[in-house]
Design a protein around this motif. Structure first.
Motif, PDB file in Angstrom:
ATOM      1  N   TYR A   1      -9.485   0.591  -0.562  1.00  0.00           N
ATOM      2  CA  TYR A   1      -8.537   0.800   0.729  1.00  0.00           C
ATOM      3  C   TYR A   1      -9.545   1.475   1.488  1.00  0.00           C
ATOM      4  N   ASN A   2      -9.694   2.920   1.551  1.00  0.00           N
ATOM      5  CA  ASN A   2     -10.456   3.934   2.284  1.00  0.00           C
ATOM      6  C   ASN A   2     -11.856   3.429   2.551  1.00  0.00           C
TER       7      ASN A   2
ATOM      8  N   GLU B   1      -6.327   0.016  -9.814  1.00  0.00           N
ATOM      9  CA  GLU B   1      -5.392  -1.158  -8.966  1.00  0.00           C
ATOM     10  C   GLU B   1      -6.313  -2.124  -9.088  1.00  0.00           C
TER      11      GLU B   1
ATOM     12  N   ILE C   1     -10.185   6.654  -6.995  1.00  0.00           N
ATOM     13  CA  ILE C   1      -9.692   5.305  -6.425  1.00  0.00           C
ATOM     14  C   ILE C   1      -8.984   4.936  -7.482  1.00  0.00           C
ATOM     15  N   LYS C   2      -8.253   5.915  -8.546  1.00  0.00           N
ATOM     16  CA  LYS C   2      -7.497   5.483  -9.688  1.00  0.00           C
ATOM     17  C   LYS C   2      -5.912   5.861  -9.289  1.00  0.00           C
ATOM     18  N   TYR C   3      -5.409   4.953  -8.610  1.00  0.00           N
ATOM     19  CA  TYR C   3      -4.159   5.130  -7.954  1.00  0.00           C
ATOM     20  C   TYR C   3      -2.997   5.069  -8.804  1.00  0.00           C
TER      21      TYR C   3
ATOM     22  N   ILE D   1       0.819  -1.146  -0.191  1.00  0.00           N
ATOM     23  CA  ILE D   1      -0.066   0.097  -0.128  1.00  0.00           C
ATOM     24  C   ILE D   1       0.837   1.229  -0.116  1.00  0.00           C
ATOM     25  N   PRO D   2       0.556   2.177  -0.724  1.00  0.00           N
ATOM     26  CA  PRO D   2       1.382   3.712  -0.769  1.00  0.00           C
ATOM     27  C   PRO D   2       1.271   4.226   0.662  1.00  0.00           C
TER      28      PRO D   2
ATOM     29  N   THR E   1      -1.673   6.700   1.256  1.00  0.00           N
ATOM     30  CA  THR E   1      -2.953   5.689   1.139  1.00  0.00           C
ATOM     31  C   THR E   1      -3.121   5.018   2.604  1.00  0.00           C
TER      32      THR E   1
END
Length: 493
Positions: free
Chosen positions: A406-407, A391, A469-471, A4-5, A8
């Protein structure tokens, strides 16, 4: 392995921390108010207590409208979703008479057999008239019909094993079988991301359980070598038997099992291989025979083959396929065979008919066309999602493709915004996934047309921009490609 970044992960931790803090704050005042109210359960401990109850009350209920949405039609490419409303901040949801016609991206209807079929449906109706909806008995009493015998022979031939036994529920197939085939003094080595039914079955067996890193054969070999050297706890005696349990396609990751490498390691250390093909049987492989066919593994090298009929075959139940000695032993000892009501005869007929369509025994090429379409649809959809910057987990040819969210705030936002545009998706969060790894799980079907997929991509792209959400950066070319993408290896960063 998902990395995970940092930003994020930080914002996700902060969001959950904020929710947890507000939940504890509300619970504090709830205890004060409850102290003033008389209780009818004086002297009893609360029946719902602990972090699980806290999570349900303070986190899940806030977004429960995104889960368990009732439908009012068969789970085809498009289906009817019943609209609901709440007057108490989502604590309870009430159904309305309104329905929304939505594009179905959540059901496991991989080959499209869950809807009415020109070959399967008439035969299922005939079996209902002949046998009724239920046998009202266990297999060892009066619950074995000619359809059950035909089904077991059909499944054994389809997966390439000498014999098979079928059960009325897919989950029970794992959770009831594992305690029968291994017990105290045995060793189960399980993939870290195996399904909950495998986890519960392993725990109920009494065997020692060790876990290896998800889909990592070198770590499996390390665990095997260490455990064989150490032997049983305290006594250090040799293990009575060792079973390595893996899945064909991992349902929350969409990844294909590295079966050839795992089988080679198990052969080297004389360990049995237990393969769960719930999401792969019928969906992958040239003739739909699962990951063994797709990856070129001889089914004779897989000792125990498990699968379910709830995905590719449009029915219910599960099966275990193996040697004749193993299947006979299970029929004498497995509680799911001895004490549970047998699989419904119409459900059994649906499985038999769908397998015949897949193999072309219905006199048409529809089965081959379905298999080609699910493969093309899956690879096209995955490729386009990646080009947009999402992702996406998993491998090519897999019809399961998780999009990482994620969030926690993005879970309901993504689900609700897609539903507003008549696209029904499934979002998955803790406890089905680790706390930080919430995702939307897209399931592609052979019944989806190219127009369906393009609409879904358009809506998901718009919602992805809105929710954030376009990571990854999108590819410069904005135009959607209509040809099937080449087979590429997905590398997650």
């Amino acid at each position: 392995m998902i990395t995970i970044p940092y930003l994020t992960a930080l914002t996700t931790y902060f969001s959950y921390g904020l929710l947890f803090a507000f939940g504890q704050f509300r619970d504090f005042f709830r205890k004060i108010f409850d102290w003033w109210q008389a209780s009818n359960l004086q002297g009893y401990a609360p029946i719902c207590l602990g972090l699980e109850d806290f999570y349900i009350r303070r986190l899940y209920l806030r977004i429960q409208d995104c889960f368990g949405r009732p439908i009012a039609s068969s789970p085809d490419a498009w289906f009817d979703v019943v609209e609901r409303y709440s007057n108490d901040n989502n604590k309870t949801l009430k159904r309305t008479e309104k329905i929304s016609r939505c594009l179905n991206l959540g059901s496991y209807n991989y080959l499209g057999f869950a809807a009415a079929d020109e070959y399967c449906t008439p035969r299922v109706i005939d079996s209902l008239n002949r046998f009724s909806a239920s046998t009202c008995s266990t297999r060892v009493d009066g619950g074995t019909t000619t359809l059950h015998k035909e089904l077991e022979e059909c499944v054994a031939n389809f997966v390439g094993k000498p014999a098979a036994v079928v059960f009325g529920m897919g989950y029970v197939t794992n959770s009831a079988i594992l305690p029968v085939i291994i017990g105290k003094g045995g060793l189960i080595i399980s993939d870290s991301l195996n399904h909950n039914s495998i986890v519960n079955g392993a725990r109920g067996s009494g065997a020692t359980i060790r876990v290896f890193q998800h889909n990592t054969p070198p770590h499996l070999e390390k665990v095997l070598r260490e455990q064989i050297a150490e032997g049983q706890p305290r006594t250090h005696r040799p293990w009575k038997k060792i079973i390595v349990v893996v899945e064909g396609i991992y349902s929350m990751e969409g990844e294909l099992c590295k079966l050839p490498e795992i089988v080679a390691i198990c052969k080297k250390y004389k360990a049995y291989v237990y393969l769960d093909e719930a999401h792969s049987i019928g969906a992958v492989g040239k003739t739909g025979r699962g990951v063994c066919e797709l990856l070129g593994v001889d089914t004779a090298d897989v000792d125990i083959m498990m699968g379910t009929f709830t995905k590719s075959f449009g029915s219910c139940g599960g099966y275990i396929a193996g040697s004749k000695e193993l299947i006979q032993y299970l029929k004498y000892t497995c509680p799911a065979h001895l004490y549970a009501t047998s699989i419904s005869p119409p459900a059994a007929q649906q499985i038999i008919s769908s397998i015949k369509v897949i193999l072309g025994e219905d006199g048409s090429s529809r089965g081959a066309q379905k298999l080609a379409r699910i493969r093309e649809n899956s690879n096209f959809f995955r490729s386009e999602l990646q080009k947009m910057g999402f992702e996406v987990l998993g491998d090519n040819d897999s019809p399961v493709m998780p999009i990482m969210l994620y969030n926690p705030a993005k879970i309901p936002a993504f689900s609700r915004e897609c539903l507003k545009q008549n696209v029904a998706v499934v979002t998955v969060a803790f406890p089905a996934t680790p706390l930080l790894l919430a995702r939307a799980r897209i399931c592609i079907s052979a019944s989806h047309t190219k127009e369906d997929l393009l609409k879904a991509l358009e809506v998901i792209s718009q919602v992805g921009d809105m929710v954030g959400i376009k990571y990854f950066p999108a590819e410069p070319e904005k135009q959607l490609q209509h040809q099937q993408p080449g087979k590429e290896t997905i590398k997650l960063e």
